[in-house]
Design an enzyme around this catalytic site. Structure first.
Site, PDB file in Angstrom:
ATOM      1  N   GLU A 169       0.861  -1.181   0.000  1.00 19.67           N
ATOM      2  CA  GLU A 169       0.000   0.000   0.000  1.00 19.67           C
ATOM      3  C   GLU A 169       0.896   1.229   0.000  1.00 19.67           C
ATOM      4  O   GLU A 169       1.961   1.223   0.630  1.00 19.67           O
ATOM      5  CB  GLU A 169      -0.892   0.062   1.254  1.00 19.67           C
ATOM      6  CG  GLU A 169      -1.965  -0.998   1.314  1.00 19.67           C
ATOM      7  CD  GLU A 169      -1.521  -2.263   2.030  1.00 19.67           C
ATOM      8  OE1 GLU A 169      -2.256  -3.262   1.954  1.00 19.67           O
ATOM      9  OE2 GLU A 169      -0.434  -2.266   2.649  1.00 19.67           O
ATOM     10  N   TYR A 194       7.735   2.188  -7.648  1.00 21.93           N
ATOM     11  CA  TYR A 194       7.121   0.858  -7.708  1.00 21.93           C
ATOM     12  C   TYR A 194       6.751   0.472  -9.136  1.00 21.93           C
ATOM     13  O   TYR A 194       6.861  -0.691  -9.528  1.00 21.93           O
ATOM     14  CB  TYR A 194       5.907   0.795  -6.783  1.00 21.93           C
ATOM     15  CG  TYR A 194       6.225   1.154  -5.350  1.00 21.93           C
ATOM     16  CD1 TYR A 194       7.445   0.810  -4.761  1.00 21.93           C
ATOM     17  CD2 TYR A 194       5.322   1.876  -4.581  1.00 21.93           C
ATOM     18  CE1 TYR A 194       7.742   1.155  -3.459  1.00 21.93           C
ATOM     19  CE2 TYR A 194       5.617   2.221  -3.271  1.00 21.93           C
ATOM     20  CZ  TYR A 194       6.828   1.858  -2.714  1.00 21.93           C
ATOM     21  OH  TYR A 194       7.132   2.211  -1.419  1.00 21.93           O
TER      22      TYR A 194
END
Length: 148
Positions: A106, A118
């Site tokens: 998250e 990411y």
């Protein structure tokens, strides 16, 4: 020289400095102790250091064949030098070596630099957790990637 290695109990004091410099609601020392001393069999944590000074860490849980990044932090004084990318890459590789076929995490919806990092590793948005962060009620973007 920068070294990335497994976190040990003796590292927690330095990790707490990074934790408090990074997060509005930092984890407690006891939480890290439980993660690192073997009480949580799923936990795997790495630190990044230079000349014995720890300036970042990354944790993940491996449950069966799914890896979940619990947290990653680089002390603000060390940001902008690709250390977060090095640390995440090493954690990513370790997840694969340990047999993970999927990795998730998250990230704050407002944290676009982290989301960009990411995405470099193939993670894509998979959903939103409403009011996930307790400090301000911000939503979390759930990101994941298949590893096989």
């Amino acid at each position: 020289m920068v070294i990335i290695r497994e976190m040990k109990v003796e590292d927690i004091e330095q990790v707490m400095i990074v934790e408090h410099a990074t997060f509005a609601v930092p984890w407690t020392k006891d939480t890290f102790m439980n993660e690192v001393n073997g009480e949580n069999p799923y936990a795997h944590y790495l630190v990044i250091e230079q000349d014995g000074a720890i300036f970042g860490y990354c944790g993940l849980w491996l449950i069966i064949d799914e890896a979940h990044v619990t947290n990653i932090a680089i002390h603000p004084e060390y940001r902008g030098n690709k250390y977060g990318e090095q640390l995440f890459r090493r954690s990513f590789e370790e997840a694969i070596e340990m047999g993970a076929i999927q990795l998730s995490l998250e990230v704050r919806v407002s944290n676009t630099p982290a989301q960009h990092l990411y995405r470099k590793f193939g993670l894509v948005p998979g959903g939103v957790r409403k009011n996930y962060y307790t400090d301000n009620g911000e939503d979390a973007l759930v990101m994941w990637v298949g590893l096989k």
